[in-house]
Design an enzyme around this catalytic site. Structure first.
Site, PDB file in Angstrom:
ATOM      1  N   TYR A  88      52.123  48.582  54.323  1.00 35.53           N
ATOM      2  CA  TYR A  88      51.375  48.343  53.084  1.00 35.53           C
ATOM      3  C   TYR A  88      50.592  49.578  52.630  1.00 35.53           C
ATOM      4  O   TYR A  88      50.108  49.613  51.494  1.00 35.53           O
ATOM      5  CB  TYR A  88      50.389  47.183  53.265  1.00 35.53           C
ATOM      6  N   ARG A 285      40.705  32.735  42.114  1.00 36.82           N
ATOM      7  CA  ARG A 285      41.898  32.320  42.848  1.00 36.82           C
ATOM      8  C   ARG A 285      41.602  32.239  44.340  1.00 36.82           C
ATOM      9  O   ARG A 285      42.069  31.327  45.031  1.00 36.82           O
ATOM     10  CB  ARG A 285      43.031  33.298  42.589  1.00 36.82           C
TER      11      ARG A 285
END
Length: 324
Positions: A88, A285
């Site tokens: 990542y 979220r």
């Protein structure tokens, strides 16, 4: 955190009856498998450790980006399971987010994953580098990210993982994106069975994933899910949509608060004892993900309806080579 209501035994018996593939977790008494007092929901691993059900990942939307702010927001809202990876390319900012959060290390569960092994380096070399970036002395879970990066070498790589666990640099060891043939290669001569296989898992890969889940069940290897929201964010318009909408309406009415379709997908994963690893750059979220933990269970009929609808089509958003 609010309590975690579960229709425990009835739910699990019914889920098993309709053929949902789960893991050893679902064969254990509820009292010893799900812990949901004041702490976030956790699920046991085969090595005696516990993994938090809800994880926040630094891939996908955060891939290659500075994750510090997102990690601070996640931790501030109660997420303690943080999922990173060498691939990542943001372990340093994940570490910065952890350090700046003020959260004690002992209260966090941090995962990273082995990427491609550079020529001349050992697995330990890469992990030590990851730990420096993360500013940690150990990680709770270390995974082989892609079996394709280590073709013909999985047994040797896994032996290094076992040694790192003995050394204490990692608490638990596992894999990601593994097929049955990858497990068979790795397990030949292994002294430690992987605790986890992190895979893309949602209703649209349910049928394709069933064989590997059954294999994992035999070896007490927990699956964790990434890409679990694919039906509503990457494959909208599929057969699962009306089922999710209907369940969302039912839960919203019963719970007295808005329950999203994304939360319904989270509950579908929870019904199978599968941790959900997700991400977002939006705090609202993140709050929604956290709130899923305190929602009531889906009914067995709802779980089966989602499974049946998802089984009508196949859509894999990541690692499409798994379908080769």
């Amino acid at each position: 955190m609010a309590g975690f209501p579960l229709r425990s035994v009835k739910t699990y018996i019914a889920v098993a009856a309709v053929g949902i593939t789960a893991f050893s977790l679902l064969r254990r008494p509820l009292s010893s498998s799900l812990h949901h007092t004041m702490a976030p929901l956790t699920i046991p691993l085969n090595d005696g450790k516990q993994i938090p059900w809800l994880g926040f990942g630094t891939g996908t939307a955060l891939y290659g980006k500075d994750a510090e702010s997102a990690i601070r927001v996640a931790i501030a809202n109660g997420i303690i399971h943080l999922d990173g990876a060498q691939l990542y390319a943001n372990e340093d900012s994940l570490g910065n987010g952890i350090a700046s959060s003020g959260k004690p290390r002992s209260e966090l569960f941090v995962t990273t994953k082995l990427g491609k092994l550079p020529e001349g380096q050992t697995v330990r070399d890469t992990l030590v580098e990851s730990l420096k970036k993360l500013k940690l002395d150990y990680v709770d879970l270390f995974l082989i990210h892609m079996p394709r990066h280590h073709e013909g070498k999985l047994k040797a790589i896994w032996k290094e993982f076992e040694d790192l666990q003995k050394e204490g640099l990692v608490k638990s060891i596992g894999v990601s994106n593994f097929r049955i043939k990858d497990f068979e290669e790795l397990l030949d001569g292994a002294t430690v069975v992987p605790a986890v296989n992190q895979i893309e898992y949602h209703p649209y890969v349910y049928k394709a994933t069933a064989p590997v889940l059954e294999f994992q069940k035999k070896h007490n290897i927990l699956a964790t899910s990434y890409g679990g929201l694919t039906p509503i964010v990457r494959q909208k318009g599929g057969p699962v949509d009306p089922i999710l909408a209907s369940i969302s309406q039912r839960l919203t009415k019963d719970a007295g608060r808005n329950v999203s379709e994304g939360q319904v997908l989270g509950l579908w994963l929870r019904s199978q004892g599968i941790p959900e690893i997700t991400t977002s750059s939006k705090e609202e979220r993140v709050k929604e993900y956290v709130a899923t933990q305190s929602l009531p269970d889906l009914t067995p009929e709802e779980v089966q309806a989602i499974t049946d609808a998802g089984s009508k089509v196949h859509h894999r958003a990541f690692c499409k080579w798994l379908d080769e």
